[in-house]
Design a protein around this motif. Structure first.
Motif, mmCIF file in Angstrom:
data_model
loop_
_atom_site.group_PDB
_atom_site.id
_atom_site.type_symbol
_atom_site.label_atom_id
_atom_site.label_comp_id
_atom_site.label_asym_id
_atom_site.label_seq_id
_atom_site.Cartn_x
_atom_site.Cartn_y
_atom_site.Cartn_z
ATOM 1 N N LEU A 146 0.844 -1.203 0.000
ATOM 2 C CA LEU A 146 0.000 0.000 0.000
ATOM 3 C C LEU A 146 0.878 1.252 0.000
ATOM 4 O O LEU A 146 1.952 1.265 0.613
ATOM 5 C CB LEU A 146 -0.908 0.013 1.232
ATOM 6 N N PRO A 147 0.422 2.318 -0.654
ATOM 7 C CA PRO A 147 1.207 3.548 -0.662
ATOM 8 C C PRO A 147 1.324 4.129 0.756
ATOM 9 O O PRO A 147 0.374 3.993 1.551
ATOM 10 C CB PRO A 147 0.408 4.486 -1.567
ATOM 11 N N PRO A 148 2.448 4.774 1.079
ATOM 12 C CA PRO A 148 2.654 5.286 2.435
ATOM 13 C C PRO A 148 1.521 6.191 2.914
ATOM 14 O O PRO A 148 1.111 6.107 4.076
ATOM 15 C CB PRO A 148 3.971 6.069 2.333
ATOM 16 N N ALA A 149 1.003 7.030 2.025
ATOM 17 C CA ALA A 149 -0.046 7.961 2.472
ATOM 18 C C ALA A 149 -1.315 7.193 2.858
ATOM 19 O O ALA A 149 -2.038 7.593 3.781
ATOM 20 C CB ALA A 149 -0.352 8.967 1.368
ATOM 21 N N LEU A 150 -1.594 6.096 2.168
ATOM 22 C CA LEU A 150 -2.764 5.293 2.528
ATOM 23 C C LEU A 150 -2.517 4.577 3.861
ATOM 24 O O LEU A 150 -3.416 4.493 4.710
ATOM 25 C CB LEU A 150 -3.067 4.285 1.410
ATOM 26 N N LEU A 151 -1.298 4.115 4.055
ATOM 27 C CA LEU A 151 -0.966 3.484 5.342
ATOM 28 C C LEU A 151 -1.153 4.482 6.478
ATOM 29 O O LEU A 151 -1.687 4.136 7.541
ATOM 30 C CB LEU A 151 0.479 2.980 5.318
ATOM 31 N N ASP A 152 -0.713 5.733 6.237
ATOM 32 C CA ASP A 152 -0.897 6.770 7.266
ATOM 33 C C ASP A 152 -2.379 6.950 7.574
ATOM 34 O O ASP A 152 -2.787 7.055 8.731
ATOM 35 C CB ASP A 152 -0.333 8.118 6.783
#
Ligand code: ATP
Length: 435
Positions: A31-37
């Motif tokens: 998953l993209p980092p921003a989605l993980l955040d």
């Protein structure tokens, strides 16, 4: 113990695997980092409300398989709609699609997240919609179709990335198996029969032996499914990347015949579609409906329309396929292009394509390809405005003469604009004598 490690399971039996999966790594890699955040933030809000939060189902399966994740499906124990509202307010999302089953969507600028209340389902009778009650994450995993879809990843901050796998789904991901959770699964909900074949073919998995046995044993339960639900599952088959594989498997396992008597997908379908794809041709979802309808009698086709409660466009594809088949069957000698255009133009392209694929006469298949590739898009060089300028009276004659021009262009009788003009002038003299 099979080997080197165990998965940290929360509250359930510990399951051991040769290589311990790290769901945390799978999350970080997939998953993209921003989605993980964003997911971490939602987990934090859930925690403040005392609600555990999990990623569940398809996205977990696809993360473990290192496949692209299409949807973000979250489950919480407790009220998902309230949580959705709280999260939307905090992080600038919009809540939509709130349902009676305590589910909601939250749209953020870049992502949409589905949130559901963990639930338990009881099937009052085969094929009936289940009675739904709020439950635990274990209940929610236990109601699912296959072990590979009954895995959750904990998103609660302190347990971030832990895998919940009460049914050995990770082992089946590794073993590439589609396995039901209990023996009566297909009886409870026979749409799972088509779902099993979709996953099997899409993921390149196999049906686990008992699942395969139960599927064949219970295929008759497809009769218990309402037309609307059955059609939706069939539509999802048509939307798969390679529907022909699912249909072939469904045919071989006797599922197509149980879905509706007379439906077939044999070797000739497979070969013909391979050739069609090799020619670089489009394969639209409704083409598969036309291919299935092709061999049916008129009565069976109408029964299919009723059984699956086909909407207008789908029903048209079925009916037009039979009409196209009959038109083509009447071609004794090669028809003129204008005859082909006249008879096939009112029919949906999928219907004509199905005939071009399945017709047993090579000459017919070629004629139909010529129609699809060239003839159907032929237009006269003159426009309606040109005809009016030449003195054709406004009204039905404009359309009629355009059709005549088109037919003659298709048959190669009018090769230039000047020849079209000359034809219109000649016709202007005879118009007066015609009704
Ligand atoms: P896809 O990749 O096809 O979208 P998905 O796994 O996300 O697959 P959905 O049809 O969106 O599938 O369903 C979401 C989840 O709900 C599934 O992973 C499965 O666990 C569960 N589910 C859906 N339909 C059923 C069913 N008929 N019976 C039991 N569980 C189901």
């Amino acid at each position: 113990m099979l080997g080197t490690g165990t998965i940290p399971l929360i509250g359930y039996q510990e399951v051991a695997f040769g290589v311990p999966p790290s769901a945390e790594t799978a999350l970080a890699d997939g998953l993209p980092p921003a989605l993980l955040d964003l997911l971490a933030c939602i987990g934090q809000v859930a925690l403040q409300r005392g609600q555990p939060l999990y990623l569940v189902g398809g996205p977990v399966r696809d993360l473990l398989l290192r496949r692209p994740v299409m949807d973000i499906d979250l489950v919480t124990e407790g009220d998902a709609v309230d949580l959705a509202r709280a999260v939307a307010q905090r992080f600038g999302g919009q809540v939509s699609a709130v349902s009676q089953f305590l589910t909601a969507k939250v749209r953020f600028p870049l992502w949409t997240v589905d949130l559901a209340t963990a639930r338990r389902e009881i099937y009052p009778s085969p094929g009936a919609l289940p009675v739904v009650q709020p439950g635990s994450i274990h209940d929610d995993l236990a109601r699912r179709d296959f072990t590979i879809n009954a895995i959750a990843i904990d998103l609660t901050p302190a347990r971030w990335g832990h895998l919940l796998d009460p049914f050995g789904g990770y082992g089946d991901v590794q073993g590439r198996l589609v396995r039901i959770l209990h023996d009566r699964s297909f009886q409870d909900d026979a749409t799972r029969i088509l779902r099993a074949l979709r996953y099997e073919q899409r993921l390149g998995f196999a049906l686990e032996a008992h699942t395969c046995y139960a599927l064949k044993r219970d295929r008759g339960f497809l009769d218990t499914i309402s037309g609307d639900r059955l059609r939706r599952e069939v539509e999802r088959v048509f939307q798969e990347p390679m529907p022909e594989r699912v249909l072939g498997r469904a045919h071989d396992l006797g599922v197509l015949g149980s879905l509706f008597p007379g439906l077939q997908w044999g070797e000739e379908h497979r070969q013909a579609l391979i050739r069609w794809r090799e020619e670089g041709r489009e394969v639209s979802p409704l083409l598969f409906l036309a291919l299935l309808a092709y061999p049916l009698s008129l009565e069976r086709a109408e029964a299919l329309v009723r059984r699956l409660r086909l909407p207008r466009r789908w029903a048209e594809v079925v009916r037009h396929t039979l009409q196209a088949r009959e038109i083509v069957a009447r071609w004794a000698s090669p028809p003129r292009p204008s005859q082909v255009i006249e008879s096939l133009a009112p029919l949906r392209p999928e219907a004509v394509e199905a005939c071009a694929i399945l017709s047993t006469e090579q000459a017919h298949r070629q004629t139909l390809r010529a129609y699809l590739d060239t003839w159907r898009s032929l237009r006269p060089r003159l426009s309606a405005m040109d005809l009016l300028a030449l003195g054709v009276p406004q009204g039905p004659w404009v359309g009629r003469l355009l059709a005549e021009l088109r037919a003659r262009v298709a048959d190669g009788l009018l090769a230039t604009e000047e020849e079209e003009r000359a034809y219109v002038r000649r016709r202007l003299h005879t118009l007066k004598e015609e009704p």
